[in-house]
Enzyme design. Structure first.
Site, PDB file in Angstrom:
ATOM      1  N   HIS A  18       0.852  -1.198   0.000  1.00 28.94           N
ATOM      2  CA  HIS A  18       0.000   0.000   0.000  1.00 28.94           C
ATOM      3  C   HIS A  18       0.884   1.242   0.000  1.00 28.94           C
ATOM      4  CE1 HIS A  18      -3.888  -2.009   1.006  1.00 28.94           C
ATOM      5  NE2 HIS A  18      -3.066  -2.936   1.450  1.00 28.94           N
ATOM      6  N   ASP A  20       0.115   4.354   0.749  1.00 33.18           N
ATOM      7  CA  ASP A  20      -0.067   5.239   1.919  1.00 33.18           C
ATOM      8  C   ASP A  20       0.504   4.651   3.208  1.00 33.18           C
ATOM      9  OD1 ASP A  20      -2.068   3.367   1.710  1.00 33.18           O
ATOM     10  OD2 ASP A  20      -3.681   4.666   2.383  1.00 33.18           O
ATOM     11  N   GLY A 174     -10.163  -2.813   3.386  1.00 26.66           N
ATOM     12  CA  GLY A 174     -10.859  -2.183   4.508  1.00 26.66           C
ATOM     13  C   GLY A 174     -11.501  -3.182   5.450  1.00 26.66           C
ATOM     14  N   HIS A 201      -8.682  -8.443  -0.583  1.00 25.82           N
ATOM     15  CA  HIS A 201      -8.284  -8.708   0.811  1.00 25.82           C
ATOM     16  C   HIS A 201      -9.332  -9.654   1.414  1.00 25.82           C
ATOM     17  CE1 HIS A 201      -5.830  -5.055   0.486  1.00 25.82           C
ATOM     18  NE2 HIS A 201      -5.279  -5.344   1.652  1.00 25.82           N
ATOM     19  N   GLU A 204      -8.228 -12.083   6.301  1.00 25.59           N
ATOM     20  CA  GLU A 204      -7.139 -11.404   7.002  1.00 25.59           C
ATOM     21  C   GLU A 204      -7.473 -11.256   8.482  1.00 25.59           C
ATOM     22  OE1 GLU A 204      -6.464  -7.367   5.698  1.00 25.59           O
ATOM     23  OE2 GLU A 204      -4.718  -7.096   6.987  1.00 25.59           O
TER      24      GLU A 204
HETATM   25 ZN   LIG Z   1      -3.293  -4.848   2.375  1.00 28.80          ZN
END
Ligand SMILES: [Zn+2]
Length: 338
Positions: A18, A20, A174, A201, A204
């Protein structure tokens, strides 16, 4: 040559990073000052450390709070260009030849940038870094689970515009616990029909069912993390039989408390059971990790053999969303480096 140097020198890929979460702390500080924004803490000796998880992370909330300041300083074209270019320079230092960077473009429209300007600033840095550092890259645009399904459609339509000019795939990221994959079915149907690559994703944060839902409902051909696959034998069998790549990021999983200790991470068992495992950093700055250190963690903490390390590096190349031509080039370079 010691093993660390050897791993560093082998041309590698990284598929889950990522933007950011991977800004240089010194750059965050510089850009906060340039924007007349307050630093998170006043102690200048400790402020760089503020942006990283050091030692034990108290909660997922603490982990996610580390993204607030980077996003504040990624609101102008030149800022997006700078942080991307620097990240690619850092990745090259790890011996990475091809990296897939991801971000949620709409997070960067707070001060008025158009989403197209956001994507183009990042793509332009990727192109310049390729010329300067000889590192190839692809961009993954993330839709966010907590946002509306129409916002996810907007992200997919944005990705469509750049499918031939640097956008390699789309992702859903998210809060996995409260927003299951099926909410965003419409957006990922469009992505699939358009021919966009899809990674999601899933699995997780403890919810194993999201892995199969992401494959069956959202057309994912790769899974981000997937650590909780072990909770369901049928899921594990499917992942092995269909060789679905898992983008694993152990240090990040440790930070977010998805695993109790590094030793508890299933990555080695998965590899030994025939899953197609790849190794990635997720968030270089927030998780205070680089790819070479993460490979060394596999060796030093989990007891990976050299051959297992090579297998993971090969899995990274074969699982990437780059062109077949580039994959062949990467494989040749990998073989030559051994
Ligand atoms: Zn990730």
């Amino acid at each position: 040559m010691n093993l660390r140097e050897k791993i560093k020198n082998i041309p590698k890929t990284e598929l889950h990073c990522h933007i950011d979460g991977s800004l240089r702390p010194s750059t965050i500080i510089d850009l906060l000052i340039k924007n007349n924004l307050p630093l998170p803490i006043s102690n200048l000796d400790k402020v760089e450390d503020y942006f990283k998880i050091n030692g034990d992370c108290s909660s997922l909330k603490e982990y996610l709070s580390k993204f607030d300041f980077p996003i504040k300083v990624m609101q102008k074209k030149e800022e997006l260009y700078r942080v991307t270019f620097e990240l690619l320079e850092d990745a090259k230092k790890d011996g990475i030849s091809y990296i897939e960077l991801r971000f949620a473009p709409y997070f960067h429209t707070v001060k008025g940038l158009k989403p197209e300007e956001v994507v183009e600033a990042v793509l332009s840095a990727m192109k310049d870094a390729e010329n300067k550092f000889n590192i190839y890259s692809g961009l993954i645009l993330c839709a966010m689970r907590h946002e509306s399904s129409s916002k996810a459609v907007d992200v997919i339509n944005l990705a469509k515009k750049y499918i031939k000019s640097g956008v390699a795939a789309v992702d859903l990221a998210g809060n996995e616990s409260d927003f299951p994959p099926e909410i965003h079915r419409e957006a990922f149907d469009i992505a699939y029909e358009t021919g966009l690559n899809i990674t999601i994703h899933a699995g997780e944060t403890g919810i194993c069912e999201n892995i199969m839902k992401s494959i069956n409902i959202l057309h994912a051909s790769r899974i981000g993390h997937g650590i909780f696959a072990y909770k369901n034998q049928k899921t594990l069998d499917y992942l092995v039989q269909n060789q679905i790549p898992l983008e694993m990021c152990p240090k990040s999983n440790l930070d977010t408390k998805a695993v109790k200790s590094y030793r508890d991470h299933p990555i080695k068992t998965y590899l030994e059971n025939g899953l197609r495992v790849t190794l990635n950093t997720d968030n270089r700055t927030v998780s205070n990790i680089n790819l070479v250190d993460e490979y060394m963690n596999l060796v030093n903490i989990l007891g990976f053999t050299e051959n297992q390390i090579f297998q993971i590096i090969k899995n990274g190349i074969s699982s990437s969303f780059c062109s077949e031509n580039l994959k062949n080039k990467l494989i040749k370079e990998f073989n030559k480096s051994l």
